[in-house]
Design a protein around this motif. Structure first.
Motif, PDB file in Angstrom:
ATOM      1  N   GLY A   1       0.808  -1.211   0.000  1.00  0.00           N
ATOM      2  CA  GLY A   1       0.000   0.000   0.000  1.00  0.00           C
ATOM      3  C   GLY A   1       0.841   1.260   0.000  1.00  0.00           C
ATOM      4  N   VAL A   2       0.189   2.366   0.256  1.00  0.00           N
ATOM      5  CA  VAL A   2       0.833   3.667   0.285  1.00  0.00           C
ATOM      6  C   VAL A   2       0.233   4.480   1.424  1.00  0.00           C
ATOM      7  CG1 VAL A   2      -0.833   4.680  -1.330  1.00  0.00           C
ATOM      8  CG2 VAL A   2       1.436   5.711  -1.102  1.00  0.00           C
ATOM      9  N   GLU A   3       1.010   5.367   2.000  1.00  0.00           N
ATOM     10  CA  GLU A   3       0.485   6.323   2.978  1.00  0.00           C
ATOM     11  C   GLU A   3       0.622   7.718   2.373  1.00  0.00           C
ATOM     12  OE1 GLU A   3       0.573   7.389   7.743  1.00  0.00           O
ATOM     13  OE2 GLU A   3       2.339   6.440   6.855  1.00  0.00           O
ATOM     14  N   VAL A   4      -0.522   8.330   2.085  1.00  0.00           N
ATOM     15  CA  VAL A   4      -0.536   9.646   1.451  1.00  0.00           C
ATOM     16  C   VAL A   4      -0.513  10.723   2.540  1.00  0.00           C
ATOM     17  CG1 VAL A   4      -1.799  11.223  -0.058  1.00  0.00           C
ATOM     18  CG2 VAL A   4      -1.813   8.755  -0.528  1.00  0.00           C
ATOM     19  N   SER A   5       0.448  11.627   2.427  1.00  0.00           N
ATOM     20  CA  SER A   5       0.542  12.754   3.362  1.00  0.00           C
ATOM     21  C   SER A   5      -0.417  13.849   2.910  1.00  0.00           C
ATOM     22  CB  SER A   5       1.973  13.299   3.388  1.00  0.00           C
ATOM     23  OG  SER A   5       2.894  12.279   3.704  1.00  0.00           O
TER      24      SER A   5
ATOM     25  N   THR B   1      -8.392  22.852  10.014  1.00  0.00           N
ATOM     26  CA  THR B   1      -7.595  22.902  11.239  1.00  0.00           C
ATOM     27  C   THR B   1      -6.111  23.135  10.985  1.00  0.00           C
ATOM     28  OG1 THR B   1      -7.211  20.503  11.227  1.00  0.00           O
ATOM     29  CG2 THR B   1      -9.216  21.294  12.331  1.00  0.00           C
ATOM     30  N   GLY B   2      -5.668  22.873   9.763  1.00  0.00           N
ATOM     31  CA  GLY B   2      -4.248  22.953   9.461  1.00  0.00           C
ATOM     32  C   GLY B   2      -3.469  21.732   9.897  1.00  0.00           C
ATOM     33  N   ARG B   3      -4.147  20.766  10.507  1.00  0.00           N
ATOM     34  CA  ARG B   3      -3.465  19.568  11.004  1.00  0.00           C
ATOM     35  C   ARG B   3      -3.146  18.603   9.865  1.00  0.00           C
ATOM     36  NH1 ARG B   3      -3.507  18.784  16.437  1.00  0.00           N
ATOM     37  NH2 ARG B   3      -4.925  20.061  17.696  1.00  0.00           N
ATOM     38  N   LYS B   4      -2.087  17.825  10.080  1.00  0.00           N
ATOM     39  CA  LYS B   4      -1.764  16.767   9.127  1.00  0.00           C
ATOM     40  C   LYS B   4      -2.814  15.656   9.209  1.00  0.00           C
ATOM     41  CE  LYS B   4       3.257  17.447   9.265  1.00  0.00           C
ATOM     42  NZ  LYS B   4       4.563  16.823   9.607  1.00  0.00           N
ATOM     43  N   VAL B   5      -3.094  15.042   8.076  1.00  0.00           N
ATOM     44  CA  VAL B   5      -3.978  13.881   7.995  1.00  0.00           C
ATOM     45  C   VAL B   5      -3.295  12.873   7.086  1.00  0.00           C
ATOM     46  CG1 VAL B   5      -6.248  13.003   7.340  1.00  0.00           C
ATOM     47  CG2 VAL B   5      -6.034  15.318   8.273  1.00  0.00           C
ATOM     48  N   HIS B   6      -3.173  11.633   7.522  1.00  0.00           N
ATOM     49  CA  HIS B   6      -2.544  10.605   6.708  1.00  0.00           C
ATOM     50  C   HIS B   6      -3.607   9.595   6.269  1.00  0.00           C
ATOM     51  CE1 HIS B   6       1.813  11.293   8.362  1.00  0.00           C
ATOM     52  NE2 HIS B   6       1.287  12.346   7.769  1.00  0.00           N
ATOM     53  N   VAL B   7      -3.545   9.224   4.993  1.00  0.00           N
ATOM     54  CA  VAL B   7      -4.526   8.304   4.431  1.00  0.00           C
ATOM     55  C   VAL B   7      -3.785   7.123   3.805  1.00  0.00           C
ATOM     56  CG1 VAL B   7      -6.463   8.008   2.851  1.00  0.00           C
ATOM     57  CG2 VAL B   7      -6.080  10.237   3.944  1.00  0.00           C
ATOM     58  N   LEU B   8      -4.088   5.927   4.277  1.00  0.00           N
ATOM     59  CA  LEU B   8      -3.526   4.709   3.690  1.00  0.00           C
ATOM     60  C   LEU B   8      -4.326   4.333   2.457  1.00  0.00           C
ATOM     61  CD1 LEU B   8      -3.113   2.624   6.981  1.00  0.00           C
ATOM     62  CD2 LEU B   8      -1.376   4.030   5.844  1.00  0.00           C
TER      63      LEU B   8
ATOM     64  N   VAL C   1       6.738  21.138   4.299  1.00  0.00           N
ATOM     65  CA  VAL C   1       6.314  20.773   2.943  1.00  0.00           C
ATOM     66  C   VAL C   1       4.802  20.890   2.865  1.00  0.00           C
ATOM     67  CG1 VAL C   1       6.230  18.906   1.238  1.00  0.00           C
ATOM     68  CG2 VAL C   1       8.278  19.216   2.659  1.00  0.00           C
ATOM     69  N   GLU C   2       4.300  21.442   1.799  1.00  0.00           N
ATOM     70  CA  GLU C   2       2.857  21.561   1.628  1.00  0.00           C
ATOM     71  C   GLU C   2       2.285  20.244   1.104  1.00  0.00           C
ATOM     72  OE1 GLU C   2       1.673  24.865  -0.720  1.00  0.00           O
ATOM     73  OE2 GLU C   2       2.623  26.363   0.587  1.00  0.00           O
ATOM     74  N   TYR C   3       1.136  19.853   1.686  1.00  0.00           N
ATOM     75  CA  TYR C   3       0.482  18.605   1.310  1.00  0.00           C
ATOM     76  C   TYR C   3      -0.880  18.878   0.670  1.00  0.00           C
ATOM     77  CZ  TYR C   3       3.861  16.459   4.551  1.00  0.00           C
ATOM     78  OH  TYR C   3       5.004  16.054   5.194  1.00  0.00           O
ATOM     79  N   PRO C   4      -1.386  17.933  -0.117  1.00  0.00           N
ATOM     80  CA  PRO C   4      -2.754  18.071  -0.630  1.00  0.00           C
ATOM     81  C   PRO C   4      -3.756  17.919   0.503  1.00  0.00           C
ATOM     82  CG  PRO C   4      -1.878  15.902  -1.147  1.00  0.00           C
ATOM     83  CD  PRO C   4      -0.739  16.694  -0.568  1.00  0.00           C
ATOM     84  N   THR C   5      -5.015  18.199   0.234  1.00  0.00           N
ATOM     85  CA  THR C   5      -6.031  18.044   1.269  1.00  0.00           C
ATOM     86  C   THR C   5      -6.369  16.569   1.442  1.00  0.00           C
ATOM     87  OG1 THR C   5      -7.961  18.189  -0.183  1.00  0.00           O
ATOM     88  CG2 THR C   5      -6.995  20.272   0.589  1.00  0.00           C
ATOM     89  N   ALA C   6      -6.906  16.236   2.603  1.00  0.00           N
ATOM     90  CA  ALA C   6      -7.281  14.850   2.885  1.00  0.00           C
ATOM     91  C   ALA C   6      -8.398  14.378   1.960  1.00  0.00           C
ATOM     92  CB  ALA C   6      -7.706  14.721   4.346  1.00  0.00           C
ATOM     93  N   VAL C   7      -9.327  15.273   1.642  1.00  0.00           N
ATOM     94  CA  VAL C   7     -10.418  14.914   0.720  1.00  0.00           C
ATOM     95  C   VAL C   7      -9.846  14.573  -0.657  1.00  0.00           C
ATOM     96  CG1 VAL C   7     -12.400  15.842  -0.549  1.00  0.00           C
ATOM     97  CG2 VAL C   7     -12.227  16.182   1.920  1.00  0.00           C
ATOM     98  N   GLU C   8      -8.872  15.351  -1.110  1.00  0.00           N
ATOM     99  CA  GLU C   8      -8.228  15.055  -2.397  1.00  0.00           C
ATOM    100  C   GLU C   8      -7.544  13.699  -2.361  1.00  0.00           C
ATOM    101  OE1 GLU C   8      -7.060  19.544  -3.991  1.00  0.00           O
ATOM    102  OE2 GLU C   8      -5.721  18.505  -2.585  1.00  0.00           O
ATOM    103  N   ALA C   9      -6.907  13.376  -1.238  1.00  0.00           N
ATOM    104  CA  ALA C   9      -6.216  12.089  -1.111  1.00  0.00           C
ATOM    105  C   ALA C   9      -7.202  10.929  -1.197  1.00  0.00           C
ATOM    106  CB  ALA C   9      -5.449  12.037   0.208  1.00  0.00           C
TER     107      ALA C   9
ATOM    108  N   LEU D   1     -14.660  12.917   5.062  1.00  0.00           N
ATOM    109  CA  LEU D   1     -13.882  11.948   4.295  1.00  0.00           C
ATOM    110  C   LEU D   1     -14.743  10.782   3.844  1.00  0.00           C
ATOM    111  CD1 LEU D   1     -10.504  11.844   6.275  1.00  0.00           C
ATOM    112  CD2 LEU D   1     -11.123  13.225   4.293  1.00  0.00           C
ATOM    113  N   VAL D   2     -15.690  10.376   4.684  1.00  0.00           N
ATOM    114  CA  VAL D   2     -16.628   9.319   4.290  1.00  0.00           C
ATOM    115  C   VAL D   2     -17.422   9.775   3.065  1.00  0.00           C
ATOM    116  CG1 VAL D   2     -18.682   8.021   4.977  1.00  0.00           C
ATOM    117  CG2 VAL D   2     -16.762   8.262   6.565  1.00  0.00           C
ATOM    118  N   GLY D   3     -17.825  11.030   3.069  1.00  0.00           N
ATOM    119  CA  GLY D   3     -18.535  11.566   1.911  1.00  0.00           C
ATOM    120  C   GLY D   3     -17.687  11.555   0.650  1.00  0.00           C
ATOM    121  N   ALA D   4     -16.354  11.645   0.817  1.00  0.00           N
ATOM    122  CA  ALA D   4     -15.451  11.623  -0.335  1.00  0.00           C
ATOM    123  C   ALA D   4     -15.087  10.215  -0.772  1.00  0.00           C
ATOM    124  CB  ALA D   4     -14.178  12.403  -0.007  1.00  0.00           C
TER     125      ALA D   4
END
Length: 399
Positions: free
Chosen positions: A171-175, A181-188, A288-296, A324-327
């Motif tokens: 798999g992959v972990e997307v940053s 909130t500006g907080r980091k969110v990680h999506v596997l 480093v700038e990351y994409p949004t969690a919804v985009e991930a 995120l469930v909606g996405a």
């Protein structure tokens, strides 16, 4: 006679005057001593008052500092509780889609699955073969290898899994981040394949992150070299950084730290230097700038994958779960080294309310991370359920 009488009266008058003067002097002496005593008393009282004032100020300062510290703790706790309540409240307004598995009593790593780990392909220190050997030694029956922000390593991981006859989810972990909130969110992301030209939605999303991270790490290494930073007499070499990172799809701060210190992440000196070199007012501190969690989440779904929210308790990303469930979010990581019973319970509640399956993993990075070993955190097969079982079944068809 009269003259003698007058002389006697004069003598008596002089004696009387002398006695009066002596008496007056005695009174003046007494009065002077009283004044001195009074001044001494006043000085003593002033000294005692000053000491009392200092003591009061010291106690007041301590009380103010204590109140301020407690206020900071309360504020942090309140923020976390507010986020958790927001997620719970959002979940209560949605009907459950299916009956999610419950936590298993008497949990053990033997026979369980560790579904979040990192290899030398990103910021881990272990090869794929070493991770599989470690999983076998821990009594695990399945693992996932989820390196950061790249898909090019997936086919190699699958090939080694088959050659070593050990089930691995590649798999992959997307940053990513939460804009609210500006907080980091990680999506596997599971069930993905790399495209020949890197044109898949996930690949296009993570490519800028991987490039920016490598560029930033090289710049940070240059800054440390310019500042003539040394560790136990050893100075940074770019050749050593490249050598440490040679198997990785990018260069990370962990590679710089390994080249410079040769110490594990858990070493106190390592931790101290990491904070000094990369955090706070350090000249090498850059993000480093990351994409949004919804985009991930959307990108993983568009490329045919299965998105899972990683360690929401660590990143305090509970409030974004309904969005995120909606996405298209499909799973949530309940078990993680940074999760306790509260976070695990909340993850299972959200899974029940929002129709998510649950996973768990050690987030193991070898010597580059804080998790001590594979199997530190895991999910039991009964907890993961048929949906995660299906992910392993689908691996056979992926290259």
């Amino acid at each position: 006679m009269r003259e003698r009488a007058d002389a006697s009266l004069d003598a008596d008058a002089r004696v009387s005057e002398e006695a009066r003067r002596k008496a007056l002097k005695r009174e003046l002496k007494k009065h002077g001593k009283a004044k001195k005593d009074a001044r001494a008393i006043i000085r003593e009282e002033a000294r005692e008052h000053a000491e009392a004032s200092k003591a009061i100020r010291r106690e007041t300062d301590r009380a103010i500092k204590s109140i301020a510290a407690q206020a900071a703790v309360d504020a942090a706790n309140t923020a976390a509780q507010t986020a958790a309540r927001a997620a719970q409240e959002a979940a209560r307004h949605l009907s459950p889609r299916y009956s999610a598995p419950c936590p298993v009593a008497g949990r053990t790593a033997l026979g369980s699955w560790d579904l979040h780990n990192h290899s030398v392909f990103s910021d881990g220190s272990c090869t794929v073969d070493e991770l599989i050997a470690g999983a076998r030694a821990a009594g695990l029956t399945r693992i996932a290898i989820t390196d950061h922000d790249c898909l090019s390593q997936l086919s190699f991981i699958r090939a080694r899994s088959r050659e070593l006859s050990f089930p691995v989810l590649a798999g992959v972990e997307v940053s990513a981040h939460d804009p609210a909130t500006g907080r980091k969110v990680h999506v596997l992301g599971f069930g993905l394949e790399a495209t020949a030209d890197g044109s898949g939605p996930v690949e296009r999303l993570v490519a800028p992150t991987l490039f920016a991270r490598t560029a930033t790490s090289l710049w940070q290494a240059w800054v440390l070299k310019r500042e003539d930073v040394e560790f136990s007499g050893h100075r940074l070499s770019f050749d050593e950084v490249y050598d440490v990172a040679r198997a990785s799809t990018g260069i990370y701060k962990q590679h710089i730290m390994e080249a410079l210190t040769r110490r594990p992440h858990t070493d106190p000196d390592y931790q101290f230097c990491y904070q000094c070199w990369f955090k706070g007012d350090s000249p090498a501190n850059r993000t480093v700038e990351y994409p949004t969690a919804v985009e991930a989440v959307r990108a993983i779904r568009e490329q045919g994958g299965v998105p899972v929210l990683a360690h929401p308790g660590q990143t305090k990303s509970w409030a974004i779960v309904p969005e995120l469930v909606g996405a298209g979010l499909m799973g949530i990581e309940a078990f993680h080294p940074d999760h306790g019973p509260v976070e695990e319970g909340l993850a299972f509640e959200l899974a029940e309310r929002l129709g998510l399956f649950v996973t768990g993993g050690s987030d193991y990075h070898g010597k580059y991370g804080s998790s001590p070993a594979l199997g530190t955190s895991f999910v039991c097969p009964e907890e993961a359920g048929s949906k995660v079982e299906g992910l392993f079944a689908s691996e056979a068809a992926l290259s």
